[in-house]
Design a protein around this motif. Structure first.
Motif, PDB file in Angstrom:
ATOM      1  N   TYR A  47      64.152  -2.612  47.346  1.00  0.00           N
ATOM      2  CA  TYR A  47      64.763  -2.793  46.019  1.00  0.00           C
ATOM      3  C   TYR A  47      66.276  -2.877  46.116  1.00  0.00           C
ATOM      4  CZ  TYR A  47      60.148  -1.080  44.704  1.00  0.00           C
ATOM      5  OH  TYR A  47      58.795  -0.921  44.582  1.00  0.00           O
ATOM      6  N   ARG A  48      66.826  -3.877  45.469  1.00  0.00           N
ATOM      7  CA  ARG A  48      68.286  -3.988  45.376  1.00  0.00           C
ATOM      8  C   ARG A  48      68.637  -4.584  44.012  1.00  0.00           C
ATOM      9  NH1 ARG A  48      69.499  -6.675  51.324  1.00  0.00           N
ATOM     10  NH2 ARG A  48      68.266  -5.132  52.450  1.00  0.00           N
ATOM     11  N   PRO A  49      69.663  -4.046  43.370  1.00  0.00           N
ATOM     12  CA  PRO A  49      69.985  -4.550  42.028  1.00  0.00           C
ATOM     13  C   PRO A  49      70.664  -5.924  42.059  1.00  0.00           C
ATOM     14  CG  PRO A  49      71.377  -2.668  42.581  1.00  0.00           C
ATOM     15  CD  PRO A  49      70.481  -2.882  43.751  1.00  0.00           C
ATOM     16  N   HIS A  87      60.092  -8.120  49.601  1.00  0.00           N
ATOM     17  CA  HIS A  87      59.367  -7.482  50.710  1.00  0.00           C
ATOM     18  C   HIS A  87      60.044  -7.794  52.039  1.00  0.00           C
ATOM     19  CE1 HIS A  87      56.408  -7.790  47.503  1.00  0.00           C
ATOM     20  NE2 HIS A  87      55.719  -6.836  48.092  1.00  0.00           N
ATOM     21  N   GLN A  88      59.968  -6.842  52.938  1.00  0.00           N
ATOM     22  CA  GLN A  88      60.465  -7.076  54.296  1.00  0.00           C
ATOM     23  C   GLN A  88      59.368  -6.797  55.320  1.00  0.00           C
ATOM     24  OE1 GLN A  88      64.000  -4.548  54.565  1.00  0.00           O
ATOM     25  NE2 GLN A  88      65.321  -6.331  54.221  1.00  0.00           N
ATOM     26  N   VAL A  89      59.474  -7.486  56.451  1.00  0.00           N
ATOM     27  CA  VAL A  89      58.680  -7.160  57.638  1.00  0.00           C
ATOM     28  C   VAL A  89      59.635  -6.450  58.570  1.00  0.00           C
ATOM     29  CG1 VAL A  89      57.186  -8.056  59.447  1.00  0.00           C
ATOM     30  CG2 VAL A  89      58.080  -9.622  57.676  1.00  0.00           C
ATOM     31  N   GLU A  90      59.327  -5.236  58.922  1.00  0.00           N
ATOM     32  CA  GLU A  90      60.170  -4.508  59.866  1.00  0.00           C
ATOM     33  C   GLU A  90      59.402  -4.379  61.168  1.00  0.00           C
ATOM     34  OE1 GLU A  90      63.078  -3.431  58.572  1.00  0.00           O
ATOM     35  OE2 GLU A  90      63.873  -2.552  60.417  1.00  0.00           O
ATOM     36  N   GLY A  91      60.032  -4.730  62.261  1.00  0.00           N
ATOM     37  CA  GLY A  91      59.379  -4.559  63.560  1.00  0.00           C
ATOM     38  C   GLY A  91      60.196  -3.621  64.419  1.00  0.00           C
ATOM     39  N   PHE A 136      76.327  -8.145  62.636  1.00  0.00           N
ATOM     40  CA  PHE A 136      76.522  -6.704  62.758  1.00  0.00           C
ATOM     41  C   PHE A 136      75.584  -5.944  61.835  1.00  0.00           C
ATOM     42  CE2 PHE A 136      78.185  -2.688  61.270  1.00  0.00           C
ATOM     43  CZ  PHE A 136      78.350  -2.028  62.482  1.00  0.00           C
ATOM     44  N   PHE A 137      74.879  -4.986  62.400  1.00  0.00           N
ATOM     45  CA  PHE A 137      74.153  -3.978  61.615  1.00  0.00           C
ATOM     46  C   PHE A 137      74.494  -2.638  62.245  1.00  0.00           C
ATOM     47  CE2 PHE A 137      71.582  -7.839  61.325  1.00  0.00           C
ATOM     48  CZ  PHE A 137      71.507  -7.990  59.941  1.00  0.00           C
ATOM     49  N   PRO A 138      74.684  -1.602  61.441  1.00  0.00           N
ATOM     50  CA  PRO A 138      75.098  -0.309  62.006  1.00  0.00           C
ATOM     51  C   PRO A 138      74.077   0.272  62.983  1.00  0.00           C
ATOM     52  CG  PRO A 138      75.385  -0.348  59.611  1.00  0.00           C
ATOM     53  CD  PRO A 138      74.612  -1.575  59.976  1.00  0.00           C
ATOM     54  N   PHE A 139      72.800  -0.132  62.834  1.00  0.00           N
ATOM     55  CA  PHE A 139      71.740   0.521  63.627  1.00  0.00           C
ATOM     56  C   PHE A 139      71.296  -0.304  64.830  1.00  0.00           C
ATOM     57  CE2 PHE A 139      69.138  -2.214  60.981  1.00  0.00           C
ATOM     58  CZ  PHE A 139      69.794  -2.166  59.752  1.00  0.00           C
ATOM     59  N   THR A 140      71.953  -1.454  65.073  1.00  0.00           N
ATOM     60  CA  THR A 140      71.619  -2.240  66.266  1.00  0.00           C
ATOM     61  C   THR A 140      72.896  -2.626  66.991  1.00  0.00           C
ATOM     62  OG1 THR A 140      71.446  -4.127  64.778  1.00  0.00           O
ATOM     63  CG2 THR A 140      69.384  -3.235  65.618  1.00  0.00           C
ATOM     64  N   GLU A 141      72.774  -2.714  68.309  1.00  0.00           N
ATOM     65  CA  GLU A 141      73.928  -3.117  69.117  1.00  0.00           C
ATOM     66  C   GLU A 141      73.423  -3.749  70.407  1.00  0.00           C
ATOM     67  OE1 GLU A 141      77.087  -3.279  68.376  1.00  0.00           O
ATOM     68  OE2 GLU A 141      77.429  -4.130  70.376  1.00  0.00           O
ATOM     69  N   GLY A 152      66.352 -13.339  58.646  1.00  0.00           N
ATOM     70  CA  GLY A 152      66.636 -11.903  58.584  1.00  0.00           C
ATOM     71  C   GLY A 152      67.524 -11.464  59.718  1.00  0.00           C
ATOM     72  N   GLY A 153      67.494 -10.162  60.007  1.00  0.00           N
ATOM     73  CA  GLY A 153      68.355  -9.607  61.045  1.00  0.00           C
ATOM     74  C   GLY A 153      67.541  -8.962  62.148  1.00  0.00           C
ATOM     75  N   ALA A 154      68.222  -8.735  63.283  1.00  0.00           N
ATOM     76  CA  ALA A 154      67.544  -8.102  64.410  1.00  0.00           C
ATOM     77  C   ALA A 154      68.579  -7.587  65.390  1.00  0.00           C
ATOM     78  CB  ALA A 154      66.616  -9.100  65.099  1.00  0.00           C
ATOM     79  N   GLY A 155      68.110  -6.930  66.427  1.00  0.00           N
ATOM     80  CA  GLY A 155      69.041  -6.464  67.445  1.00  0.00           C
ATOM     81  C   GLY A 155      68.395  -5.433  68.340  1.00  0.00           C
ATOM     82  N   MET A 156      69.218  -4.921  69.276  1.00  0.00           N
ATOM     83  CA  MET A 156      68.759  -3.831  70.133  1.00  0.00           C
ATOM     84  C   MET A 156      69.071  -2.523  69.411  1.00  0.00           C
ATOM     85  SD  MET A 156      67.503  -5.509  72.577  1.00  0.00           S
ATOM     86  CE  MET A 156      67.070  -4.146  73.670  1.00  0.00           C
ATOM     87  N   PHE A 211      63.648  -5.650  64.233  1.00  0.00           N
ATOM     88  CA  PHE A 211      63.990  -6.807  63.399  1.00  0.00           C
ATOM     89  C   PHE A 211      63.498  -6.568  61.976  1.00  0.00           C
ATOM     90  CE2 PHE A 211      59.868  -7.750  65.326  1.00  0.00           C
ATOM     91  CZ  PHE A 211      59.102  -8.159  64.245  1.00  0.00           C
ATOM     92  N   GLY A 212      64.154  -7.232  61.050  1.00  0.00           N
ATOM     93  CA  GLY A 212      63.753  -7.147  59.649  1.00  0.00           C
ATOM     94  C   GLY A 212      63.853  -8.517  59.015  1.00  0.00           C
ATOM     95  N   LEU A 213      62.697  -9.034  58.584  1.00  0.00           N
ATOM     96  CA  LEU A 213      62.677 -10.385  58.009  1.00  0.00           C
ATOM     97  C   LEU A 213      62.240 -10.316  56.545  1.00  0.00           C
ATOM     98  CD1 LEU A 213      60.699 -12.242  60.856  1.00  0.00           C
ATOM     99  CD2 LEU A 213      63.134 -11.667  60.798  1.00  0.00           C
TER     100      LEU A 213
HETATM  101  N1  DAH Z   1      67.547  -3.827  57.376  1.00  0.00           N
HETATM  102  C1  DAH Z   1      68.296  -5.051  57.453  1.00  0.00           C
HETATM  103  C2  DAH Z   1      68.512  -5.626  56.066  1.00  0.00           C
HETATM  104  O1  DAH Z   1      67.812  -5.234  55.161  1.00  0.00           O
HETATM  105  C3  DAH Z   1      67.579  -6.069  58.282  1.00  0.00           C
HETATM  106  C4  DAH Z   1      67.508  -5.669  59.705  1.00  0.00           C
HETATM  107  C5  DAH Z   1      68.522  -6.018  60.578  1.00  0.00           C
HETATM  108  C6  DAH Z   1      66.441  -4.917  60.179  1.00  0.00           C
HETATM  109  C7  DAH Z   1      68.476  -5.660  61.902  1.00  0.00           C
HETATM  110  C8  DAH Z   1      66.376  -4.554  61.513  1.00  0.00           C
HETATM  111  C9  DAH Z   1      67.411  -4.934  62.365  1.00  0.00           C
HETATM  112  O2  DAH Z   1      65.378  -3.848  62.009  1.00  0.00           O
HETATM  113  O3  DAH Z   1      67.349  -4.572  63.680  1.00  0.00           O
HETATM  114  O4  DAH Z   1      69.363  -6.431  55.890  1.00  0.00           O
END
Ligand code: DAH
Length: 337
Positions: free
Chosen positions: A205-207, A219-223, A259-264, A281-285, A306-308
């Motif tokens: 959810y985001r406004p 909806h997101q797919v988180e892997g 850049f995402f704070p939780f991946t590098e 979407g986004g992804a990373g290590m 990753f999050g799609l």
């Molecule tokens: N949570 C991020 C978003 O909502 C998408 C995302 C980015 C998920 C990087 C991840 C990731 O798991 O590694 O924009």
């Protein structure tokens, strides 16, 4: 008044009675019975009424006999009417229960919403790649939505204008509708030890103002994949395998630095299918700080995540130009899936 012979009066009555009984016997429904009633017993211009007027023309000594005949005929017609009324009422009741003469109507079966179909397909494809499907709560605390994902106290992602915070008792920990499914990474890692291969599909959810590519709920797919020796190459292979299974045929996956704070390092994931590149979407290590926050040893294991966007991949696959169509609940749209 013209004189009337008793014989012809009686003959007239007999004819009327025979006609009435015959008409009522074949009347098929309430309307037909009513038409017969009006024709024979109608108070103004019914045939019986017409004959009644002839009574006065009978010779005096014939009047009692004429009257008796008249009453007998009238009662006979009334009895036939009552029988016919009972018959059509019974038939109507049976018809209401089940009219086997009606033409058949095709039964329209419901089916799953295209987003639900997409979610199940993603789960199935990822399942074949060894990713177990897991769920997490939609109402989250700050730890799982932000802190554990290394989203600092001052990070703009926490802005009340960008999140649906819930009203909580004063002094209680803030709660919000999760803004991302990355929360589930934390919830799973807190409970389990590596190796891990999980996928989580759910609402976030985001406004945002709704437009062709945004909706305040989506909806997101988180892997998440954590194992010793995991690299970006594994991430890209998994995404490419997923994309070609999901979209079918020739698909290219491209990473752009992000850049995402939780991946590098972090990347944006684009996919090309049918000659068009789409941002998925986004992804990373997984950042070592995130692994450490859940008690994993970053020197021992590494992981990718990753999050799609589910609506995005569904829109791409089905050729939907406006994601709001998924939520208008117009059956003419939904029926096509
Ligand atoms: N949570 C991020 C978003 O909502 C998408 C995302 C980015 C998920 C990087 C991840 C990731 O798991 O590694 O924009």
């Amino acid at each position: 008044m013209a004189t009337v012979a008793l014989d012809s009066f009686v003959a007239e009555l007999d004819r009327l009675q025979a006609d009435a009984v015959a008409a009522l016997a074949v009347a098929a429904d309430a309307d037909a019975v009513e038409r017969a009633r009006v024709e024979f017993l109608g108070a103004k211009s019914g045939r019986l009424k017409a004959i009644q007027k002839l009574l006065g023309g009978l010779a005096g000594p014939d009047k009692p006999a004429g009257g008796r005949h008249f009453n007998e005929a009238k009662q006979a017609v009334a009895a036939a009417l009552e029988a016919a009324q009972g018959r059509v009422a019974g038939a109507a009741a049976t018809a209401e229960a089940l009219d086997v003469t009606l033409p058949g109507e095709p039964v329209r079966l419901g089916h799953l919403h295209p987003i639900t179909q997409t979610i199940r397909r993603v789960q199935e494809i990822m399942g074949r790649l060894g990713f177990e499907s897991v769920d997490g709560p939609e109402v989250e605390d700050q730890w799982h939505n932000f802190d554990a994902l290394a989203i600092g106290a001052e990070h703009p992602a926490r802005d009340p204008l960008d999140n649906f915070y819930l009203a909580v008792a004063q002094g209680a920990d803030p709660l919000l509708l999760r803004s991302q499914t990355s929360t589930v990474q934390i919830r799973v890692m807190e409970r389990r030890k590596p190796p891990l291969r999980i996928v989580s599909l759910g609402r976030v959810y985001r406004p945002d103002t709704a437009d062709a590519t945004h909706y305040p709920m989506f909806h997101q797919v988180e892997g998440l994949f954590v194992e010793p020796g995991t690299t970006m190459a594994h991430l890209k292979s998994v995404l490419r395998l997923f994309a070609s299974s999901f979209l079918g045929g020739d698909v290219h996956v491209r990473f752009r630095p992000s850049f995402f704070p939780f991946t590098e390092p972090s990347v944006e994931v684009d996919m090309e299918w049918g000659g068009r590149w789409i941002e998925m979407g986004g992804a990373g290590m997984v950042d070592p700080a995130v692994l450490a926050a859940v008690g994993y040893d970053p020197d021992e294991v590494s992981g990718f995540a990753f999050g799609l966007g589910v609506e995005r991949i569904a829109a791409r696959r089905y050729g939907v130009a406006d994601i709001r169509d998924f939520y208008r609940n117009d059956v003419r749209f939904l029926e096509q899936f």
